[in-house]
Enzyme design. Structure first.
Site, PDB file in Angstrom:
ATOM      1  N   ASP A 111       0.831  -1.204   0.000  1.00 51.11           N
ATOM      2  CA  ASP A 111       0.000   0.000   0.000  1.00 51.11           C
ATOM      3  C   ASP A 111       0.867   1.257   0.000  1.00 51.11           C
ATOM      4  O   ASP A 111       0.513   2.273   0.585  1.00 51.11           O
ATOM      5  CB  ASP A 111      -0.970   0.018   1.197  1.00 51.11           C
ATOM      6  CG  ASP A 111      -2.060   1.072   1.050  1.00 51.11           C
ATOM      7  OD1 ASP A 111      -2.287   1.530  -0.082  1.00 51.11           O
ATOM      8  OD2 ASP A 111      -2.667   1.448   2.063  1.00 51.11           O
ATOM      9  N   LYS A 132       4.215   7.410   0.290  1.00 45.62           N
ATOM     10  CA  LYS A 132       4.132   6.569   1.478  1.00 45.62           C
ATOM     11  C   LYS A 132       5.386   5.752   1.744  1.00 45.62           C
ATOM     12  O   LYS A 132       5.676   5.407   2.891  1.00 45.62           O
ATOM     13  CB  LYS A 132       2.947   5.606   1.349  1.00 45.62           C
ATOM     14  CG  LYS A 132       1.592   6.171   1.732  1.00 45.62           C
ATOM     15  CD  LYS A 132       0.575   5.033   1.743  1.00 45.62           C
ATOM     16  CE  LYS A 132      -0.812   5.493   2.110  1.00 45.62           C
ATOM     17  NZ  LYS A 132      -1.757   4.351   2.140  1.00 45.62           N
ATOM     18  N   HIS A 181     -14.780   0.855  12.883  1.00 42.46           N
ATOM     19  CA  HIS A 181     -14.882   0.977  14.336  1.00 42.46           C
ATOM     20  C   HIS A 181     -13.565   0.713  15.065  1.00 42.46           C
ATOM     21  O   HIS A 181     -13.531   0.769  16.299  1.00 42.46           O
ATOM     22  CB  HIS A 181     -15.968   0.033  14.860  1.00 42.46           C
ATOM     23  CG  HIS A 181     -17.353   0.440  14.454  1.00 42.46           C
ATOM     24  ND1 HIS A 181     -18.027   1.469  15.076  1.00 42.46           N
ATOM     25  CD2 HIS A 181     -18.175  -0.030  13.481  1.00 42.46           C
ATOM     26  CE1 HIS A 181     -19.220   1.607  14.509  1.00 42.46           C
ATOM     27  NE2 HIS A 181     -19.335   0.721  13.536  1.00 42.46           N
TER      28      HIS A 181
END
Length: 703
Positions: A320, A347, A627
């Site tokens: 990623d 990144k 969450h």
């Protein structure tokens, strides 16, 4: 002697640009001439990066390192959402435009803060399941008398800048697939440029150009090839040789979800391209190939979308390590030669300087600790170490940086007077573990890495060590010497973008809820103000009637707070979101800050260990991305450990029946059985009771 100058030539401005903004707060038309000369326009902030070079440098110096202590709140606006705010506002002739959560658009008198109009595109909240990183938007583009915004559900909307009315709307993505748009468009010569996101959910990336007046699609550039048997584009056929297997069935990824820049002299549009889909290259491409144009900067002609050059920051990407991070154009003198460069800190942890005319690699060096590569070859190709290829070896590997990167989307700024680039960094590792049970599934990210096995360990000592090794930092970087000149440590690893000014200041908000000004040359803190919520957006500066203002969107959110709650423990989260505007001797005050402390009162932990383990596996696959990892929220969405008794009693109505679908909590009844939903509930109750036990031990220790 080194010399640094702005990318745009200094040209005399039209009298209209030199004049003070209209006191009646009516914006004039935004033209190509105005955008080409925006670097010299001190009053306005007309495009995402202020001008086409994306330097985010303001020549205003009324507020400076000597008087920054006098800064005070001039006006503010409260929003009715606690989701993340990432937008860079625009200011055009005395009107400030910005976007909030769920793509709502606002116009304010930039001097008084009076709301002039608002626009709600009515994004269906159920789209939230297709978003990796919060219901955010990074801002608008302007052209003529219109504003342009990409929406979370893939639309591009033109809005009348004077009235806030919808002029035209076009669907830029397949609504049946998990595409989204969070990035700000750019407008070049009457063409609106927009990309999209969704690589984590298995889509094929592209960016497109639309006619600014009509919304007609003019061209589209795919960033990864499709099925070679069906490809007609010679470029796509050529780059398909860098892929293997049947990647097109998995999407491939490569979404262009954020950064763009434009050089009007070279007439080149630069677009940053994202990660592969899935991450795991063994699954995506048989563990083979560079997989172009993943993790690349691609240069095209804005009139036609014609490919000109590319540079791939991470060949064979599988961590990623996107190259969608902010790009800056500048003219640097390197080894006695004037070079037109493009700079990026993607990144993967390296700061890159490339020739923006040819794509030639000039130099690069790491701005955080990295272990995925050993260096660059003579052509600037990163040399990937074998152990980093976790997908091929099948062995776990702890990558530095991790998937959130050494630097993410938060904008950098470049000050041509100091020669420094200012940006937020983070040192944050991640264990990459191949997913032995990978399968494509709806309503979960499809990565090919085992997010369950990579969850935060619950051993207190290990957890403490992970937190201690995770750091945030504001860095001032010399792009010629390729080194850090100064840096400021941050307790939270997720912090805001930057603004630099001719007043020798750097402005940045942080995850603890502070908005600060630093000396641009030394890093000395000159001013600090408590914003009552974490800040991730970048500030801007503008002037009205010879008065300088600093504005920032304050609202905690984005990828890290959603997913890695334990690592956001020091943040100020879940408070009121606001647009904050400052000036010298501003006298406004915010309402009193009240810390929110919800009680922990979970049901009894009665489930057996097997049920809890099953619940954890399901939670990590379907729930953690919103969450929080291991049921610990970072403050954006509810921490389920603190759920009420009513919520636990109505658990299946929420999770299976979709009771809260209008709030973005869609039904999972199509992918989970009722007994699986109950297993998730058992896991959350187990985690809540663990947290309650820890709290009691802490209270006893305090006594």
């Amino acid at each position: 002697m080194r010399r640094l100058t702005s990318v745009l030539p200094t040209l005399p401005l039209l009298a209209a640009l030199a004049a003070a903004p209209l006191s009646s707060a009516v914006a004039a038309a935004v033209t190509a001439e105005r955008l080409n000369q925006a670097a010299e326009d001190t009053s306005n902030w007309m495009s995402h990066g202020r001008d086409y070079s994306e330097q985010r440098f303001s020549p205003l110096d009324q507020i400076n390192s000597e008087n920054a202590y006098r800064l005070g709140l001039d006006w503010y606006h409260e929003f009715d959402s606690k989701r993340g705010l990432e937008a860079t506002p625009l200011v055009i002739d005395g009107v400030l435009y910005t976007t909030g959560t769920w793509n709502r658009v606002y116009a304010f008198d930039a001097e008084t803060g009076k709301e002039l109009w608002s626009f709600d595109p009515q994004v269906n909240r159920e789209i939230g399941i297709k978003l990796c990183c919060d219901a955010v938007n990074r801002g608008l583009a302007a052209w003529g008398d219109k504003l342009y915004m990409g929406t979370l559900d893939g639309r591009l909307i033109a809005i009348d800048s004077k009235t806030g009315e919808d002029v035209w709307t076009v669907q830029t993505t397949d609504p049946d697939k998990a595409y989204s748009i969070t990035g700000a468009p750019r407008v070049i010569k009457g063409k609106v440029m927009i990309g999209n996101g969704g690589a984590e959910f298995g889509v094929r990336g592209y960016f497109s150009a639309y006619d600014a007046e009509t919304g007609d699609q003019l061209w589209r550039f795919y960033t990864v090839p499709g099925n070679p048997a069906e490809e007609t584009d010679p470029l796509m056929k050529e780059i398909s040789s860098t892929w293997s297997g049947e990647w097109w069935k998995l999407g491939g990824g490569g979404t262009a979800w954020d950064s763009m820049a434009y050089d009007p002299e070279l007439d080149l549009l630069y677009v940053g391209v994202g990660n592969g889909s899935p991450w795991n290259r063994e699954i995506r491409s048989n563990g083979e190939g560079d997989n172009l144009f993943l993790s690349s900067i691609v240069a095209v002609r804005p009139d036609t979308g014609e490919y000109v050059w590319h540079y791939q920051t991470t060949p064979g990407e599988e961590w990623d390590y996107t190259a969608t991070q902010h790009m800056i154009l500048a003219d640097l003198e390197l080894d006695g030669e004037a070079r037109k460069v493009i700079m990026q800190a993607p990144k993967n942890g390296n700061f890159y300087v490339l020739d923006r005319e040819t794509g030639e690699f000039i130099n690069a060096d790491n701005y955080v600790d990295i272990n995925w590569m050993s260096g660059f070859d003579e052509n600037g190709r990163p040399q990937v170490v074998p152990e980093a290829r976790y997908a091929t070896s099948g062995k776990p590997w702890v990558g530095s940086p991790g998937f959130l990167g050494g630097h993410s989307w938060q904008p950098m700024s470049f000050n041509p007077e100091t020669g420094l680039v200012y940006f937020p960094t983070r040192q944050m590792n991640f264990p990459y573990i191949p997913d032995a049970n990978f399968e494509i599934g709806d309503k979960k990210v499809n990565l090919g890495t085992d997010m369950h096995a990579a969850a935060m360990p619950q051993d207190p000592a290990i957890k403490a060590a992970v937190k201690a090794a995770t750091k945030g930092r504001l860095v001032a970087w010399d792009p010629i010497q390729q080194k850090e000149v100064w840096g400021v440590d941050k307790p939270v690893p997720w912090n805001g973008g930057t603004l630099s000014t001719s007043g020798d200041l750097v402005f940045q908000g942080d995850g603890q809820g502070y908005f600060k000004a630093f000396d641009a040359r030394t890093g000395e803190e000159k001013w600090s103000w408590f914003a009552q919520t974490g800040i991730v957006a970048a500030p801007i500066s503008y002037s009205v009637d010879d008065r300088q203002y600093i504005a920032v969107m304050a609202g905690w959110g984005g990828a890290l707070p959603l997913l890695t709650g334990d690592l956001s423990a020091e943040s100020t989260a879940g408070q009121t979101n606001r647009l904050l505007v400052f000036s010298l001797d501003g006298e406004q005050k915010l309402p009193e800050f009240k810390q929110i402390n919800k009680p922990l009162n979970p049901p009894a932990d009665t489930a057996d260990a097997e049920t809890v383990a099953q619940g954890k596996l399901i939670y990590q696959n379907y729930c953690a991305s919103c969450h929080g990892d291991t049921a610990v929220s970072g403050g954006v969405l509810p921490d389920l450990r603190y759920a009420s008794g009513w919520t636990f009693d109505n658990w299946n109505s929420i999770l299976i029946d979709g009771l809260y679908k209008n709030k973005g909590m869609v039904s999972f009844g199509d992918v989970l059985k009722p007994e699986q939903a109950q297993a998730v509930k058992s896991y959350v109750i187990h985690r809540a009771n663990q947290a309650l036990d820890e709290l009691k031990k802490q209270e006893e220790g305090d006594k």
